[in-house]
Scaffold this active site. Structure first.
Site, PDB file in Angstrom:
ATOM      1  N   GLN A 113       1.161  -1.220   0.160  1.00 24.95           N
ATOM      2  CA  GLN A 113      -0.169   0.204  -0.254  1.00 24.95           C
ATOM      3  C   GLN A 113       1.039   1.432   0.063  1.00 24.95           C
ATOM      4  OE1 GLN A 113      -3.082  -0.745   2.659  1.00 24.95           O
ATOM      5  NE2 GLN A 113      -4.300  -2.042   1.732  1.00 24.95           N
ATOM      6  N   ASP A 160      -2.901   5.548  23.703  1.00 25.38           N
ATOM      7  CA  ASP A 160      -2.875   4.901  24.885  1.00 25.38           C
ATOM      8  C   ASP A 160      -2.782   5.942  25.876  1.00 25.38           C
ATOM      9  OD1 ASP A 160      -2.107   1.798  23.702  1.00 25.38           O
ATOM     10  OD2 ASP A 160      -1.081   3.834  22.049  1.00 25.38           O
ATOM     11  N   HIS A 188       3.135   1.297  20.993  1.00 32.02           N
ATOM     12  CA  HIS A 188       2.173   0.711  20.552  1.00 32.02           C
ATOM     13  C   HIS A 188       1.613  -0.902  21.293  1.00 32.02           C
ATOM     14  CE1 HIS A 188      -2.016   0.727  20.770  1.00 32.02           C
ATOM     15  NE2 HIS A 188      -2.543  -0.522  19.971  1.00 32.02           N
ATOM     16  N   SER A 239     -10.974  -2.800  20.306  1.00 35.95           N
ATOM     17  CA  SER A 239     -10.984  -2.282  21.099  1.00 35.95           C
ATOM     18  C   SER A 239     -12.091  -0.782  19.778  1.00 35.95           C
ATOM     19  CB  SER A 239     -10.207  -0.889  22.058  1.00 35.95           C
ATOM     20  OG  SER A 239      -8.802  -0.701  20.842  1.00 35.95           O
TER      21      SER A 239
HETATM   22  P1  NAD Z   1     -11.459  -6.083  12.008  1.00 31.67           P
HETATM   23  O1  NAD Z   1     -10.976  -6.934  11.453  1.00 31.67           O
HETATM   24  O2  NAD Z   1     -12.760  -5.643  12.396  1.00 31.67           O
HETATM   25  O3  NAD Z   1     -10.934  -4.882  10.442  1.00 31.67           O
HETATM   26  C1  NAD Z   1      -9.509  -4.687   9.818  1.00 31.67           C
HETATM   27  C2  NAD Z   1     -10.311  -4.871   7.858  1.00 31.67           C
HETATM   28  O4  NAD Z   1      -8.834  -4.647   7.180  1.00 31.67           O
HETATM   29  C3  NAD Z   1     -11.547  -5.673   7.363  1.00 31.67           C
HETATM   30  O5  NAD Z   1     -13.006  -4.663   6.922  1.00 31.67           O
HETATM   31  C4  NAD Z   1     -10.250  -6.405   6.620  1.00 31.67           C
HETATM   32  O6  NAD Z   1     -11.097  -6.544   5.136  1.00 31.67           O
HETATM   33  C5  NAD Z   1      -9.517  -5.107   5.390  1.00 31.67           C
HETATM   34  N1  NAD Z   1      -8.470  -5.859   5.620  1.00 31.67           N
HETATM   35  C6  NAD Z   1      -7.635  -6.682   5.499  1.00 31.67           C
HETATM   36  N2  NAD Z   1      -6.649  -6.626   4.524  1.00 31.67           N
HETATM   37  C7  NAD Z   1      -7.184  -5.921   4.220  1.00 31.67           C
HETATM   38  C8  NAD Z   1      -5.824  -4.847   2.463  1.00 31.67           C
HETATM   39  N3  NAD Z   1      -5.158  -5.215   2.758  1.00 31.67           N
HETATM   40  N4  NAD Z   1      -6.789  -3.235   2.649  1.00 31.67           N
HETATM   41  C9  NAD Z   1      -7.410  -2.582   2.908  1.00 31.67           C
HETATM   42  N5  NAD Z   1      -8.395  -3.647   3.632  1.00 31.67           N
HETATM   43  C10 NAD Z   1      -7.669  -4.461   4.367  1.00 31.67           C
HETATM   44  O7  NAD Z   1      -9.950  -4.737  12.414  1.00 31.67           O
HETATM   45  P2  NAD Z   1     -10.481  -3.610  13.337  1.00 31.67           P
HETATM   46  O8  NAD Z   1     -10.977  -4.076  14.726  1.00 31.67           O
HETATM   47  O9  NAD Z   1     -11.125  -2.446  12.503  1.00 31.67           O
HETATM   48  O10 NAD Z   1      -8.995  -3.224  13.711  1.00 31.67           O
HETATM   49  C11 NAD Z   1      -8.012  -3.115  12.455  1.00 31.67           C
HETATM   50  C12 NAD Z   1      -6.380  -2.899  13.131  1.00 31.67           C
HETATM   51  O11 NAD Z   1      -6.325  -2.133  13.779  1.00 31.67           O
HETATM   52  C13 NAD Z   1      -5.981  -3.959  13.446  1.00 31.67           C
HETATM   53  O12 NAD Z   1      -4.366  -4.302  13.548  1.00 31.67           O
HETATM   54  C14 NAD Z   1      -6.013  -4.053  14.625  1.00 31.67           C
HETATM   55  O13 NAD Z   1      -5.078  -4.561  15.941  1.00 31.67           O
HETATM   56  C15 NAD Z   1      -5.618  -2.093  15.261  1.00 31.67           C
HETATM   57  N6  NAD Z   1      -5.620  -1.641  15.724  1.00 31.67           N
HETATM   58  C16 NAD Z   1      -5.059  -0.753  17.059  1.00 31.67           C
HETATM   59  C17 NAD Z   1      -5.354  -0.151  17.423  1.00 31.67           C
HETATM   60  C18 NAD Z   1      -4.296   1.250  18.053  1.00 31.67           C
HETATM   61  O14 NAD Z   1      -4.678   2.279  18.695  1.00 31.67           O
HETATM   62  N7  NAD Z   1      -3.253   1.756  16.867  1.00 31.67           N
HETATM   63  C19 NAD Z   1      -5.991   0.557  18.449  1.00 31.67           C
HETATM   64  C20 NAD Z   1      -7.118  -1.134  17.948  1.00 31.67           C
HETATM   65  C21 NAD Z   1      -6.728  -1.269  16.248  1.00 31.67           C
HETATM   66  C1  LMR Z   2      -5.412  -1.684  21.722  1.00 29.16           C
HETATM   67  O1  LMR Z   2      -4.806  -1.105  21.942  1.00 29.16           O
HETATM   68  O2  LMR Z   2      -6.667  -1.517  21.731  1.00 29.16           O
HETATM   69  C2  LMR Z   2      -5.489  -1.963  20.222  1.00 29.16           C
HETATM   70  O3  LMR Z   2      -4.052  -2.399  19.600  1.00 29.16           O
HETATM   71  C3  LMR Z   2      -5.615  -3.463  19.885  1.00 29.16           C
HETATM   72  C4  LMR Z   2      -4.800  -4.662  20.441  1.00 29.16           C
HETATM   73  O4  LMR Z   2      -4.644  -5.478  19.350  1.00 29.16           O
HETATM   74  O5  LMR Z   2      -4.303  -4.503  21.470  1.00 29.16           O
END
Ligand code: NAD
Ligand code: LMR
Length: 330
Positions: A113, A160, A188, A239
Site C-alpha cells: 500500500q 494509549d 503501541h 477496541s
Molecule cells: P477488523 O478485522 O474489524 O477490520 C479490519 C479490516 O481490514 C477488515 O474489513 C479487512 O477485510 C480489512 N483488510 C484486510 N486486509 C486489507 C487490505 N490489504 N487492504 C484493505 N483492507 C484490508 O479489525 P479492526 O478491529 O477494525 O482493527 C483494525 C486494525 O487496527 C487491527 O490491526 C487492530 O489490531 C488495530 N488496532 C490498533 C489500535 C491502535 O491504537 N493503534 C487500536 C485498535 C486496533
Molecule cells: C488496542 O490497543 O486496543 C489495539 O491495539 C488492539 C490490540 O491489539 O491490543
C-alpha cells in the site's frame, strides 16, 4: 465560498474501527465542523459487499460535510488524490496473541500500500497507521514510500495517551479534560511507557495530586500497557470506538494544532531524542502547529524513565528486524 472538500482515505473500512471512524470523520470530528470531505473507503474483495453497505449507510445519514463516498477494493483508485490516509486495514489481534504475532500478515500489506500511496496520493499526504503492529507497519510504509516525507508518516499511540488520561482522571475523581501532558513513550505494545512525571491534573503535577508512587509505577503502567488486551477479553474483539475517536484526535491535532502549553503523544520517526533508537517509529510527546509536529524537547528523564524508554526502544528495533525478515522471506 465554502472550503474545498478534502479526500480522506480509510483502509479496512468495512471492519469495526472503519465503521466507527467513517461516521466520526463524516461529522467533522477529525478535520473540524467546517471542513467538507470526500471519503475513500478501501477494503479487500471478500468484504466488498459489507463495504458497499457502509457506503449506503453514509448516504442514508444525509451528512452535510460529505461530498462523496468512494467505496472500492482497488488500492490504486482508493489512494487517488487523498490528503489524509488512515490505514486501519489488516488482520486484528485475537485473544492470546501479542501484537507482533500479527506482524507477518500485516507488514506485507503495508509494503504494497506504500507504493500505491506514493504513486497516487496528493502531495503532502498525511498518513496515520492504526493497524498493528502500528509503529512497525508505519516504518515499513515509510521505507517503501521514499517520496513521502518521513515526517508525514505516523502511528497511532493517541489511544494509549487517552487511556492514560482516563486512568488518572478515574483515580483522582476529576474530569478527564483537566488532565494534561501525560506521555506515551515508544511502541503501541505492552512495552510502551505511560509516563505522568510531567503531567498535570487541575493544574497540579499529577505525582503531587495523586501522592501514590506505588500505583503510578505499578498498576497505572500495567493497566495502560495491557488495556488493549483487557478490551479484547471483555468484548471478544479489539477496541474500536476508542481507537476511531483517538485516530480523529491524532489527525485533528496534527492538522489544526495542539492547544498552547499542551502536548499529545504520536508515533513519529525517531531522531534519537531522549535516548530512543533512531529510525524507528517511536511515540514521543509532540506539539503541532501549521500542520507539522515537533518533539517536545528538554523534559527531564530520571533513571526509571530511561530504563523504560530503553525497553520499548529495544522492542521496536527487534520488531523492525523481524519485519524486514518477514518481507525478505516473501
Ligand atoms: P477488523 O478485522 O474489524 O477490520 C479490519 C479490516 O481490514 C477488515 O474489513 C479487512 O477485510 C480489512 N483488510 C484486510 N486486509 C486489507 C487490505 N490489504 N487492504 C484493505 N483492507 C484490508 O479489525 P479492526 O478491529 O477494525 O482493527 C483494525 C486494525 O487496527 C487491527 O490491526 C487492530 O489490531 C488495530 N488496532 C490498533 C489500535 C491502535 O491504537 N493503534 C487500536 C485498535 C486496533
Ligand atoms: C488496542 O490497543 O486496543 C489495539 O491495539 C488492539 C490490540 O491489539 O491490543
Amino acid at each position: 465560498m465554502g472550503k474545498a472538500p478534502v479526500r480522506v482515505l480509510i483502509t479496512g473500512a468495512a471492519g469495526q474501527i472503519g465503521y466507527s471512524l467513517a461516521i466520526q470523520v463524516s461529522r467533522g470530528t477529525m478535520l473540524g465542523p467546517e471542513q467538507p470531505i470526500i471519503l475513500h473507503l478501501l477494503d479487500i474483495p471478500p468484504a466488498a459487499q459489507s463495504l458497499d453497505g457502509v457506503k449506503m449507510e453514509l448516504i442514508d445519514a444525509a451528512l452535510p460535510l460529505v461530498h462523496g463516498v468512494l467505496a472500492t477494493t482497488d488500492v490504486e483508485e482508493a489512494c487517488k488524490d487523498v490528503a489524509i490516509a488512515v490505514m486501519v486495514g489488516g488482520f486484528p489481534r485475537k485473544a492470546g496473541m501479542e501484537r507482533k504475532d500479527v506482524m507477518s500478515k500485516n507488514v506485507s500489506i503495508y509494503k504494497s500500500q506504500a507504493a500505491a500511496l506514493e504513486k497516487h496520493a496528493a502531495k503532502g499526504v498525511k498518513v496515520l497507521v492504526v493497524a498493528n503492529p502500528a509503529n512497525t507497519n508505519a516504518l515499513i510504509l515509510r521505507e517503501n514510500a521514499p517520496s513521502i516525507p518521513p515526517e508525514n508518516i505516523t502511528a497511532l499511540t493517541r489511544l494509549d495517551h487517552n487511556r492514560a488520561l482516563g486512568q488518572v482522571a478515574e483515580r483522582l475523581g476529576v474530569h478527564v479534560s483537566g488532565v494534561r501532558n501525560v506521555i506515551i513513550w515508544g511502541n503501541h505494545s505492552s512495552t510502551q511507557f505511560p509516563d505522568v512525571a510531567h503531567g498535570t491534573a487541575g493544574g497540579r503535577p499529577i505525582p503531587d495530586a495523586l501522592r501514590d508512587e506505588a500505583w503510578l509505577r505499578g498498576d497505572f503502567v500495567s493497566t495502560v500497557q495491557q488495556r488493549g488486551a483487557a478490551i479484547i477479553k471483555m468484548r471478544g474483539m479489539s477496541s474500536a470506538l476508542s481507537a476511531a475517536s483517538s485516530a480523529c484526535d491524532h489527525v485533528r491535532n496534527w492538522v489544526l494544532g495542539t492547544e498552547p502549553g499542551t502536548w499529545v503523544s504520536m508515533g513519529v520517526i525517531s531522531d534519537g531524542s531522549y535516548g530512543a533508537p533512531k529510525d524507528v517509529i517511536f511515540s514521543f510527546p509532540v506539539k503541532c502547529e501549521g500542520g507539522r509536529w515537533e518533539i517536545v524537547q528538554g523534559l527531564s528523564i530520571d533513571e526509571y524513565a530511561a530504563g523504560k524508554i530503553k525497553v520499548t526502544g529495544d522492542e521496536l528495533v527487534e520488531e523492525k528486524e523481524l519485519a524486514l525478515q518477514c518481507l525478505a522471506g516473501e
